[in-house]
Design a protein around this motif. Structure first.
Motif, PDB file in Angstrom:
ATOM      1  N   ILE A 272      40.293  24.034  50.759  1.00  0.00           N
ATOM      2  CA  ILE A 272      39.605  25.204  50.240  1.00  0.00           C
ATOM      3  C   ILE A 272      39.535  26.262  51.324  1.00  0.00           C
ATOM      4  O   ILE A 272      39.600  25.945  52.517  1.00  0.00           O
ATOM      5  N   SER A 273      39.384  27.497  50.894  1.00  0.00           N
ATOM      6  CA  SER A 273      39.144  28.578  51.844  1.00  0.00           C
ATOM      7  C   SER A 273      37.917  29.343  51.390  1.00  0.00           C
ATOM      8  O   SER A 273      37.804  29.736  50.232  1.00  0.00           O
ATOM      9  N   GLY A 274      36.999  29.530  52.330  1.00  0.00           N
ATOM     10  CA  GLY A 274      35.828  30.345  52.014  1.00  0.00           C
ATOM     11  C   GLY A 274      35.910  31.669  52.747  1.00  0.00           C
ATOM     12  O   GLY A 274      35.046  32.532  52.615  1.00  0.00           O
ATOM     13  N   ASP A 275      36.975  31.833  53.495  1.00  0.00           N
ATOM     14  CA  ASP A 275      37.119  33.013  54.350  1.00  0.00           C
ATOM     15  C   ASP A 275      38.071  33.994  53.657  1.00  0.00           C
ATOM     16  O   ASP A 275      39.250  34.043  53.941  1.00  0.00           O
TER      17      ASP A 275
ATOM     18  N   VAL B 219      38.148  29.371  47.248  1.00  0.00           N
ATOM     19  CA  VAL B 219      39.387  29.294  46.502  1.00  0.00           C
ATOM     20  C   VAL B 219      40.239  28.158  47.058  1.00  0.00           C
ATOM     21  O   VAL B 219      40.130  27.804  48.225  1.00  0.00           O
ATOM     22  N   HIS B 220      41.034  27.552  46.155  1.00  0.00           N
ATOM     23  CA  HIS B 220      41.932  26.475  46.587  1.00  0.00           C
ATOM     24  C   HIS B 220      43.311  27.061  46.828  1.00  0.00           C
ATOM     25  O   HIS B 220      43.987  27.449  45.884  1.00  0.00           O
ATOM     26  N   PRO B 221      43.749  27.132  48.071  1.00  0.00           N
ATOM     27  CA  PRO B 221      45.067  27.718  48.345  1.00  0.00           C
ATOM     28  C   PRO B 221      46.149  26.640  48.288  1.00  0.00           C
ATOM     29  O   PRO B 221      45.921  25.510  48.692  1.00  0.00           O
TER      30      PRO B 221
ATOM     31  N   THR C  87      53.738  38.092  52.170  1.00  0.00           N
ATOM     32  CA  THR C  87      52.553  38.935  52.016  1.00  0.00           C
ATOM     33  C   THR C  87      52.161  39.062  50.547  1.00  0.00           C
ATOM     34  O   THR C  87      51.386  39.927  50.180  1.00  0.00           O
ATOM     35  N   HIS C  88      52.742  38.206  49.722  1.00  0.00           N
ATOM     36  CA  HIS C  88      52.407  38.238  48.287  1.00  0.00           C
ATOM     37  C   HIS C  88      51.548  37.034  47.908  1.00  0.00           C
ATOM     38  O   HIS C  88      51.714  35.946  48.450  1.00  0.00           O
ATOM     39  N   LEU C  89      50.658  37.251  46.963  1.00  0.00           N
ATOM     40  CA  LEU C  89      49.790  36.157  46.509  1.00  0.00           C
ATOM     41  C   LEU C  89      49.748  36.137  44.993  1.00  0.00           C
ATOM     42  O   LEU C  89      49.841  37.177  44.337  1.00  0.00           O
ATOM     43  N   ILE C  90      49.666  34.932  44.459  1.00  0.00           N
ATOM     44  CA  ILE C  90      49.495  34.792  43.004  1.00  0.00           C
ATOM     45  C   ILE C  90      48.191  34.041  42.782  1.00  0.00           C
ATOM     46  O   ILE C  90      47.992  32.945  43.327  1.00  0.00           O
ATOM     47  N   LEU C  91      47.276  34.622  42.019  1.00  0.00           N
ATOM     48  CA  LEU C  91      45.983  33.988  41.766  1.00  0.00           C
ATOM     49  C   LEU C  91      45.960  33.405  40.355  1.00  0.00           C
ATOM     50  O   LEU C  91      46.666  33.888  39.470  1.00  0.00           O
TER      51      LEU C  91
ATOM     52  N   PHE D 226      44.365  41.323  48.871  1.00  0.00           N
ATOM     53  CA  PHE D 226      43.591  40.081  48.956  1.00  0.00           C
ATOM     54  C   PHE D 226      43.873  39.424  50.302  1.00  0.00           C
ATOM     55  O   PHE D 226      45.020  39.405  50.757  1.00  0.00           O
ATOM     56  N   ARG D 227      42.823  38.952  50.944  1.00  0.00           N
ATOM     57  CA  ARG D 227      43.018  38.251  52.215  1.00  0.00           C
ATOM     58  C   ARG D 227      42.409  36.856  52.123  1.00  0.00           C
ATOM     59  O   ARG D 227      41.326  36.659  51.552  1.00  0.00           O
ATOM     60  N   MET D 228      43.164  35.910  52.690  1.00  0.00           N
ATOM     61  CA  MET D 228      42.678  34.531  52.760  1.00  0.00           C
ATOM     62  C   MET D 228      43.043  34.040  54.139  1.00  0.00           C
ATOM     63  O   MET D 228      44.213  34.048  54.522  1.00  0.00           O
ATOM     64  N   TRP D 229      42.044  33.587  54.931  1.00  0.00           N
ATOM     65  CA  TRP D 229      42.271  33.320  56.354  1.00  0.00           C
ATOM     66  C   TRP D 229      43.023  34.505  56.973  1.00  0.00           C
ATOM     67  O   TRP D 229      42.652  35.637  56.807  1.00  0.00           O
ATOM     68  N   LYS D 230      44.151  34.124  57.607  1.00  0.00           N
ATOM     69  CA  LYS D 230      44.916  35.203  58.256  1.00  0.00           C
ATOM     70  C   LYS D 230      45.948  35.830  57.321  1.00  0.00           C
ATOM     71  O   LYS D 230      46.624  36.772  57.684  1.00  0.00           O
ATOM     72  N   PHE D 231      46.087  35.230  56.107  1.00  0.00           N
ATOM     73  CA  PHE D 231      47.092  35.765  55.190  1.00  0.00           C
ATOM     74  C   PHE D 231      46.567  36.990  54.465  1.00  0.00           C
ATOM     75  O   PHE D 231      45.722  36.875  53.589  1.00  0.00           O
ATOM     76  N   LYS D 232      47.092  38.131  54.868  1.00  0.00           N
ATOM     77  CA  LYS D 232      46.720  39.357  54.167  1.00  0.00           C
ATOM     78  C   LYS D 232      47.864  39.701  53.242  1.00  0.00           C
ATOM     79  O   LYS D 232      49.019  39.606  53.629  1.00  0.00           O
ATOM     80  N   GLY D 233      47.543  40.132  52.048  1.00  0.00           N
ATOM     81  CA  GLY D 233      48.649  40.475  51.171  1.00  0.00           C
ATOM     82  C   GLY D 233      48.183  41.168  49.909  1.00  0.00           C
ATOM     83  O   GLY D 233      47.009  41.516  49.769  1.00  0.00           O
ATOM     84  N   THR D 234      49.131  41.331  48.993  1.00  0.00           N
ATOM     85  CA  THR D 234      48.791  41.943  47.720  1.00  0.00           C
ATOM     86  C   THR D 234      49.025  40.918  46.613  1.00  0.00           C
ATOM     87  O   THR D 234      49.857  40.031  46.732  1.00  0.00           O
ATOM     88  N   ILE D 235      48.278  41.118  45.558  1.00  0.00           N
ATOM     89  CA  ILE D 235      48.412  40.212  44.421  1.00  0.00           C
ATOM     90  C   ILE D 235      49.600  40.676  43.584  1.00  0.00           C
ATOM     91  O   ILE D 235      49.639  41.833  43.163  1.00  0.00           O
ATOM     92  N   ILE D 236      50.576  39.761  43.392  1.00  0.00           N
ATOM     93  CA  ILE D 236      51.740  40.162  42.600  1.00  0.00           C
ATOM     94  C   ILE D 236      51.756  39.507  41.220  1.00  0.00           C
ATOM     95  O   ILE D 236      52.536  39.878  40.354  1.00  0.00           O
ATOM     96  N   GLY D 237      50.893  38.539  41.034  1.00  0.00           N
ATOM     97  CA  GLY D 237      50.927  37.886  39.723  1.00  0.00           C
ATOM     98  C   GLY D 237      49.642  37.120  39.439  1.00  0.00           C
ATOM     99  O   GLY D 237      48.853  36.833  40.342  1.00  0.00           O
ATOM    100  N   VAL D 238      49.452  36.821  38.161  1.00  0.00           N
ATOM    101  CA  VAL D 238      48.320  35.982  37.752  1.00  0.00           C
ATOM    102  C   VAL D 238      48.886  34.812  36.955  1.00  0.00           C
ATOM    103  O   VAL D 238      49.656  35.001  36.018  1.00  0.00           O
TER     104      VAL D 238
END
Lengths: 786, 230
Positions: A502-505, A519-521, A550-554, A572-584
């Motif tokens: 999990i990530s709380g950061d 969130v569960h990455p 740098t892409h994330l799918i939530l 959206f940022r999770m830990w050190k991964f900064k990026g943009t949401i490209i999909g759901v």
């Protein structure tokens, strides 16, 4: 006197073989199953209580997060144990434990082992817990950072009969561990167990080798299980407050950190907030054991009181020649005790026979060893409890006969009496029907889970950890796809069936101040979504381009929880991964159905992807597995190859429920079996006392079916009443059971209809045996017997 | 010399009630029996004979009236006290013998001694003694079903006397026996009486009644006549 009682009891037993058999069979089955279940319960409750200091040992956990993201973290920040011991006088000692993710292959000379469970622990492990060093230096268990303490079994496995001390075990070919101590094997009822224990100092050295911080000031590391040994009488509340103060002193952001102290003895059955982690099942099983024992007792009470009127002459004569009430009371207690002794001995035999099956179904390693005094506690409580329950009422009833009436056969078994027996029969059948309904509901829920659309296709997919093969993934994949049994290949960093981390950061566009989000990455390959036939509801998937890092799918749950509108393109940022949401991605089940689908995020980071998935066909699976194994061996040499089909991993999520379901089926069967025995006895008795009536009716022209109906009617009525009472009880309790599942079935009406029909059918068959026999007998016989 | 009274009942009443009818079984009955007497009670069915015998035997309690046993009022004794008095003083003989089927001859006779707490060795001695006297010793290990009616009644009498009771109550003791066996039983009772035991016997048989010293005839719960036998 006692001899006379026993003699009479024994002769009575022999004289009425049919009833004795029914009573003994019912009691034997009831006692055997009751004792088995209670032994299971005892084992569950005994977990971790064998340490001398159990009462003063607590596991340190904490609440983190707020709102929907609030959850328990099972390990505190890494320095907490050490700081608590340094700063708080009530903390006498602390132990940190952590799993081993460094090594997987151990060698001694030419022997190679791969399945060892190793942990890293502080030296205080051997003094706080009762895992004493039996060979080696107890005051200094780890002579150096490269020492290892092993269990007796491990010592035997590696070194046979040689002295294990100072022998060297080589881990993964690059680290030498010298055996510095041996401990006894962990008891089966210990939550903490492993094959070898390595020093925490080694772990810290390796983990923090090139790090600027050391473990004792790393307030971002939550991976050390921490146990505190407290002074007796410590206030947990104030200790928790003090721990929070220490925590916040080092990490002022963590205002939500709320420390929990879970008693060691509760660790097995409770979560740190004392919610259910197994205690509910223990309670259910205690209730079932009691139900089964009560059903068996009722049989005895019913049969002995019903038949008491046939013994009225004996009882009266005993009274007339001088027996006081107390004498008769004792006589019947002795009689019951004799029957119970026989049943107990048979039950012991039955337990011996059933133990392997029971262990297999319940997943336990119970041993029925009569020299173990723990077992006798259970046996003693069960036997005396049931003996008292079954003997007192009949003994009171029989000893209070008025001798004259009894002698003249005027004991009509009293109206109240018959009512009492009816109530008992209803109670018995009610319990059985509840158990039957329970079985149907549990089976139904398990089927529902198995067949529920998960949001991804796991059929014929197996997976394993690639180790060094991961570096050559593209070549491996190309090679595998050439194989006949392999349909597709993909990879991720952890198993989709059970995403653990999990990530709380986290941070995102539009985050409210103070809002927390867990969130569960899961890191996935570009073809992961298509491999599992998952649905993208918005946007696009990964393409494998360099920008994908740098892409994330939530998933939908994540979007819903952070309350984001038009997520595509948002930051959206999770830990050190900064990026943009490209999909759901459409929600899918990546944990037990007991939990609601939680927020998840897919990110693309090929270096992390060490779990491979291979899709095959049902038929060609062996070929695909062999091909995978060849590839694994090519890159991993001696490391053992282990794979699992996703279906198996999925089923293991519900192992507990699966067991519960199987056991429930067995218990319900036993319960209804014992009930039927009782009913058989009562039906025989009724036929016996109504012999004359049956004769007269037959002389007057009654048909066989008419007589059977006449005899069966009364009992079936009782079973119907039992069903009526059982339905709401079962509905209520099974609904409660289902509440544990976020995704569950509704209990529909046909469940009750089915359970009721089963009960009636069994009751009817049982009664028919006796009724048909009575109805077919020559009427003259029955009339003459008057 | 005034003979001591063993039993003195005065104005004894007993009713049986069902939901609709009340039957008077004993209607202000008064009777006296002296120590060492042999009394027969006769009367048609339903006259209250058995009820009287049961009350005398303390198996039942009266609804009203007085019952003095050896000079002590027992009419309203508790069940426990009655049981205690009964087991030390009274022996019973029934028409249908009422032996316990699960016990052997020896064990049946031994039973009263067990309940009065006689030690084992003493029990064996006394049971053997009485079985010998009743000429049933050779059957000691048989079960009741293996005996003839006459033998069963001898066992029942053995059981009644083994505790050396002061009073024997016999309810139609010959009712289920042929005349030869019946006579044997009456001889046994007469012997016991001659040795000092008081006997009260309910009977339908004028023949049996002649063995007694005195016949009390009951009708509708009252004494209608007393015959002194010579």
């Amino acid at each position: 006197m006692l001899r006379n009682y026993l003699k009479t009891a024994w002769r009575n037993l022999l004289k009425n073989k049919f009833y004795s058999l029914i009573n003994i069979a019912g009691l034997t089955a009831g006692l055997a199953i009751g004792i088995l279940i209670l032994l299971w319960v005892q084992d569950e409750l005994s977990f971790d209580s064998f340490h001398k200091q159990t009462k003063n040992i607590y596991r340190l956990e904490l609440w983190g997060g707020t709102g929907a993201s609030k959850q328990i973290w099972q390990s505190p920040v890494a320095p907490m144990g050490v700081l608590a011991k340094q700063q708080l006088p009530e903390v006498k000692d602390e132990v940190r434990l952590t799993g081993n993710y460094f090594f997987s292959l151990y060698k001694y000379q030419d022997k190679v082992f791969g399945n060892e469970k190793a942990i890293f622990a502080d030296p205080s492990f051997f003094s706080v817990f009762d895992f004493p060093i039996i060979e080696g230096n107890a005051s200094n268990p780890f002579a150096s950072d490269n020492s290892v303490v092993i269990t007796r079994k491990t010592a035997k496995k590696y070194f046979g009969d040689q002295n294990p001390l100072s022998k060297v075990i080589v881990a993964d070919g690059n680290a030498n561990f010298t055996v510095s101590g041996v401990i006894n094997d962990f008891p089966a009822n210990s939550s903490i167990n492993c094959d070898m224990i390595m020093p925490m100092s080694f772990h810290i050295k390796k983990m923090y080798a090139d790090n600027k911080v050391d473990l004792n000031s790393d307030f971002n590391n939550y991976s050390y299980d921490t146990y505190l040994l407290l002074k007796p009488g410590t206030s947990l509340k104030s200790l928790s407050a003090k721990l929070f103060k220490i925590h916040i002193g080092h990490k002022s952001d963590d205002t939500d950190a709320d420390y929990l102290l879970l008693p060691l003895s509760k660790m097995h059955l409770y979560n740190a907030d004392l919610t259910d982690k197994g205690i509910e099942t223990v309670r259910i099983f205690i209730v079932i054991a009691l139900l089964i024992l009560v059903i068996a007792c009722i049989n005895y009470v019913n049969l002995s009181t019903a038949r008491s009127m046939l013994r009225s002459k004996e009882i009266s004569m005993r009274k007339i020649v001088g027996a006081a009430k107390a004498h008769l009371f004792m006589q019947f207690i002795v009689e019951t005790a004799l029957l119970f002794s026989i049943a107990t001995i048979l039950a012991f035999g039955l337990i011996y026979v059933l133990m392997p099956l029971f262990n297999q179904v319940s997943g336990k390693q119970l041993i029925f060893d009569l020299t173990d005094y723990h077992i006798w506690t259970v046996i003693f409580i069960t036997i005396t409890g049931t003996l008292a329950a079954s003997s007192i009422y009949p003994a009171l009833l029989l000893s209070s006969f008025e001798p004259l009436k009894a002698l003249k056969g005027k004991i009509s078994a009293g109206i109240g009496d018959i009512m009492f027996r009816k109530i008992l029969v209803v109670t018995q059948f009610m319990f059985s029907v509840v158990l039957i309904i329970g079985t149907i509901v549990i089976t139904g829920q398990l089927n529902y889970i198995r067949s529920k659309e998960l949001g991804y296709d796991k059929s014929n997919v197996f997976s394993f950890w690639m180790r060094d093969m991961a570096k050559h993934y593209d070549a491996v994949k190309a090679e595998l796809l050439k194989q006949p049994g392999v349909l597709d290949v993909t990879r991720s960093n952890q198993n989709i069936v059970r995403i653990g981390g999990i990530s709380g950061d986290n941070d995102w566009d539009g985050k409210a101040p103070g809002q927390t989000f867990i969130v569960h990455p899961i890191a996935v390959d570009k073809d992961f979504i298509s491999f599992f036939k998952m649905n993208l509801v918005k946007g696009a998937g990964f393409t494998g381009a360099i920008t994908d890092t740098t892409h994330l799918i939530l998933n939908e749950a994540a979007i819903k929880e952070i309350g984001m509108k038009n997520p595509i393109g948002k930051r959206f940022r999770m830990w050190k991964f900064k990026g943009t949401i490209i999909g759901v991605i459409k929600d899918f089940h990546f944990a037990s159905m007991k939990e609601k689908i939680a927020p998840a995020v897919f990110y693309y980071y090929p270096q992390y992807l060490n779990t491979i998935y291979i899709k095959t066909t049902g038929q060609d699976a062996p070929k695909a597995i062999r091909a995978a194994q060849d590839q694994f061996k090519q890159y991993n040499g001696e490391y053992p190859f282990g794979y699992a089909f996703l279906d198996e991993i999925f089923n293991s999520l519900y192992q507990g429920e699966q067991r519960e379901g199987t056991l429930f089926t067995y218990f319900a069967t036993i319960a209804i079996f014992i009930c039927s025995l009782g009913l058989l006895g009562l039906a025989a008795f009724t036929a016996q006392v109504r012999t004359r009536e049956i004769g007269v009716r037959k002389v007057l022209g009654a048909s066989v079916s008419g007589i059977v109906g006449l005899l069966a009617k009364d009992f079936i009525k009782l079973v119907l009443i039992a069903i009526l009472i059982a339905v709401p009880v079962a509905w209520f309790s099974m609904n409660k059971w289902l509440q544990a599942f976020a995704y569950r079935i509704n209990i529909s009406w046909w469940v009750f209809l089915l359970a009721g029909s089963i009960a009636i059918l069994i009751a009817f068959i049982t009664i028919s045996f006796q009724s048909v026999k009575a109805a077919l007998s020559n009427p003259v016989n029955s009339l003459r017997s008057e | 010399m005034q003979e001591a009274k063993m039993i003195k009942i005065t104005d004894l009443e007993k009713f049986y009630r069902t939901e609709e009818v009340e039957t008077i079984a004993l209607n202000k009955l008064s009777i006296e029996v002296k120590k060492g007497e042999f009394v027969a009670i006769m009367g048609p069915s339903g006259c209250g004979k058995s009820t009287l015998l049961n009350i005398l035997g303390m198996l039942d309690d009266p609804d009203d009236g007085s019952y003095m046993f050896n000079g002590v009022e027992v009419a309203h004794y508790t069940e426990r006290k009655r049981a205690d008095l009964r087991k030390h003083n009274i022996g019973f003989v029934f028409q249908s013998f009422n032996l316990i089927d699960e016990l052997t001859v020896f064990e049946n006779v031994e039973l009263p001694l067990i309940y009065t707490g006689v030690p084992s060795a003493e029990r064996v001695k006394r049971v053997e003694e009485v079985l010998d006297k009743m000429q049933i010793m050779h059957r000691r290990n048989h079960y009741p079903q293996q005996l003839s009616g006459g033998q069963q009644q001898r066992v029942a009498i053995a059981r009644a006397v083994v505790n050396k009771p002061k009073l024997i109550l016999a309810d139609e003791p010959t009712g289920n026996l042929d005349s030869s066996n019946g006579n044997d039983v009456m001889e046994l009772l007469t012997d016991l009486n001659e040795q000092g035991t008081t006997i009260i016997m309910v009977t339908h048989s004028e023949h049996d009644a002649r063995y007694s010293h005195r016949i009390i005839r009951l009708l509708d719960g009252q004494t209608v006549m007393e015959n002194i036998m010579i």
